[in-house]
Design a protein around this motif. Structure first.
Motif, short mmCIF file in Angstrom:
data_model
loop_
_atom_site.label_atom_id
_atom_site.label_comp_id
_atom_site.label_asym_id
_atom_site.label_seq_id
_atom_site.Cartn_x
_atom_site.Cartn_y
_atom_site.Cartn_z
N ARG A 9 -9.72 -9.77 170.23
CA ARG A 9 -10.22 -10.95 169.49
C ARG A 9 -11.64 -10.73 169.00
N ALA A 10 -12.39 -9.89 169.67
CA ALA A 10 -13.79 -9.65 169.30
C ALA A 10 -13.93 -8.61 168.19
N GLU A 11 -12.82 -8.05 167.72
CA GLU A 11 -12.86 -7.10 166.60
C GLU A 11 -12.96 -7.87 165.29
N GLY A 12 -13.49 -7.23 164.29
CA GLY A 12 -13.55 -7.84 162.97
C GLY A 12 -14.87 -8.54 162.72
N PRO A 13 -14.96 -9.22 161.58
CA PRO A 13 -16.22 -9.85 161.21
C PRO A 13 -16.52 -11.08 162.07
N SER A 14 -17.79 -11.40 162.20
CA SER A 14 -18.17 -12.60 162.97
C SER A 14 -17.91 -13.86 162.17
N VAL A 15 -17.98 -13.77 160.84
CA VAL A 15 -17.76 -14.92 159.97
C VAL A 15 -16.89 -14.50 158.78
N VAL A 16 -15.95 -15.38 158.45
CA VAL A 16 -15.13 -15.21 157.25
C VAL A 16 -15.40 -16.43 156.38
N ALA A 17 -15.72 -16.21 155.11
CA ALA A 17 -16.02 -17.33 154.23
C ALA A 17 -15.21 -17.22 152.94
N GLU A 18 -14.72 -18.37 152.49
CA GLU A 18 -14.00 -18.47 151.22
C GLU A 18 -14.39 -19.77 150.56
N ALA A 49 -9.92 -24.04 148.38
CA ALA A 49 -9.93 -24.30 146.94
C ALA A 49 -10.82 -25.50 146.61
N GLN A 50 -11.08 -26.37 147.61
CA GLN A 50 -11.87 -27.58 147.40
C GLN A 50 -13.26 -27.49 148.01
N ARG A 51 -13.42 -26.67 149.04
CA ARG A 51 -14.67 -26.58 149.80
C ARG A 51 -14.93 -25.13 150.18
N GLN A 52 -16.17 -24.86 150.50
CA GLN A 52 -16.46 -23.55 151.07
C GLN A 52 -16.13 -23.63 152.56
N VAL A 53 -15.28 -22.74 153.03
CA VAL A 53 -14.92 -22.69 154.44
C VAL A 53 -15.67 -21.51 155.05
N ILE A 54 -16.46 -21.81 156.07
CA ILE A 54 -17.23 -20.79 156.79
C ILE A 54 -16.65 -20.75 158.19
N ASP A 61 -19.83 -11.40 168.63
CA ASP A 61 -21.26 -11.63 168.76
C ASP A 61 -21.88 -12.03 167.42
N GLY A 62 -22.74 -13.02 167.46
CA GLY A 62 -23.47 -13.44 166.27
C GLY A 62 -22.84 -14.59 165.51
N ALA A 63 -21.59 -14.94 165.80
CA ALA A 63 -20.92 -16.00 165.06
C ALA A 63 -21.60 -17.36 165.25
N LEU A 64 -21.96 -17.68 166.49
CA LEU A 64 -22.58 -18.98 166.75
C LEU A 64 -23.97 -19.06 166.13
N SER A 65 -24.71 -17.96 166.13
CA SER A 65 -26.04 -18.00 165.50
C SER A 65 -25.92 -18.15 163.99
N GLN A 66 -24.86 -17.62 163.40
CA GLN A 66 -24.66 -17.81 161.96
C GLN A 66 -24.30 -19.27 161.66
N GLU A 68 -25.41 -21.76 163.40
CA GLU A 68 -26.71 -22.42 163.56
C GLU A 68 -27.52 -22.30 162.26
N ASP A 69 -27.47 -21.13 161.63
CA ASP A 69 -28.19 -20.92 160.37
C ASP A 69 -27.66 -21.82 159.26
N VAL A 70 -26.33 -22.01 159.20
CA VAL A 70 -25.74 -22.85 158.15
C VAL A 70 -26.27 -24.27 158.27
N LEU A 71 -26.25 -24.84 159.48
CA LEU A 71 -26.75 -26.21 159.65
C LEU A 71 -28.27 -26.26 159.52
N GLY A 72 -28.95 -25.26 160.02
CA GLY A 72 -30.41 -25.25 159.94
C GLY A 72 -30.93 -25.13 158.51
N ASP A 73 -30.14 -24.50 157.64
CA ASP A 73 -30.55 -24.31 156.25
C ASP A 73 -30.06 -25.43 155.33
N ALA A 74 -29.38 -26.43 155.90
CA ALA A 74 -28.86 -27.53 155.07
C ALA A 74 -30.01 -28.26 154.39
#
Length: 167
Positions: A9-18, A49-54, A61-66, A68-74
Motif C-alpha cells: 500500500r505504501a508503493e506509488g505516489p503520495s498524492v494523485v490529482a485529477e 470532471a467537476q472538481r479537482q480531486v487531490i 510518507d508525505g501524503a498528510l503533509s501535502q 496540510e499544504d493544500v489547506l494552508g495555501d487556501a
C-alpha cells in the motif's frame, strides 16, 4: 496488518490529482492507499470532471503533509475545498480543518472512529466548517465490506455527490 504497515500500500505516489487547478477541490485522505498506480479510483472520475480531486494516499510518507499544504495555501474567497476521510483518518481530517479555520467548507467522514472524532467534530463545526457522516458500512453480512467502507466504494461517491449538490 493495517494499511499503514503494508509495504504494498505504501508503493506509488503520495498524492494523485485529477481535474482543473481553478476548480473547487476535494481533498481526500485515504487510509487504504488506493490509486497506487497514479490514477483515481474509477468511481471518482466523474467527480474529477467537476472538481479537482487531490487524493492523499496516507500509507505513503508525505501524503498528510501535502494535505496540510493544500489547506494552508487556501486563499480567502478562492475555490471551495471539501475534505473527505474514512475510518482512522477522520480524526486527521478534522485536525487539519481545525488548524486551518475557514479553509475547508466541509469535512465529510466515512465510518469515523466515534471516540476519536466526535468532540473534535464539534470544535470544527463551531469554527464554521460543516461536518457530515456519509453512507457507511453497517458491518452487516449483506454489506460484504467491514468498516471503514473504502473511499472508492460507489455508495461513498454517491453520498459525496449528493451532499455537494445540495450545497
Amino acid at each position: 496488518m493495517t494499511a499503514g504497515s503494508d509495504p504494498v500500500r505504501a508503493e506509488g505516489p503520495s498524492v494523485v490529482a485529477e481535474g482543473g487547478d481553478e476548480a473547487a477541490k476535494l481533498l481526500v485522505l485515504d487510509p487504504a492507499g488506493e490509486g497506487k498506480h497514479g490514477e483515481l479510483p474509477a468511481t471518482w472520475r466523474p467527480l474529477a470532471a467537476q472538481r479537482q480531486v487531490i487524493w492523499c494516499r496516507l500509507p505513503v510518507d508525505g501524503a498528510l503533509s501535502q494535505a496540510e499544504d493544500v489547506l494552508g495555501d487556501a486563499e480567502p474567497g478562492g475555490p471551495p475545498i471539501d475534505v473527505v476521510a474514512a475510518g482512522g483518518s477522520a480524526a486527521d481530517a478534522l485536525r487539519l480543518a481545525e488548524r486551518h479555520p475557514g479553509a475547508a467548507a466541509h469535512v465529510l467522514l466515512v465510518d469515523p472512529v466515534p471516540d476519536e472524532s466526535s468532540a473534535l467534530a464539534e470544535r470544527v463545526r463551531s469554527g464554521g466548517t460543516a461536518v457530515a457522516v456519509l453512507p457507511h458500512s453497517t458491518g452487516e453480512p449483506y454489506n460484504r465490506v467491514p468498516p471503514p467502507l473504502p473511499l472508492g466504494h460507489p455508495d461513498v461517491v454517491a453520498g459525496i455527490t449528493k451532499i455537494l449538490e445540495d450545497v
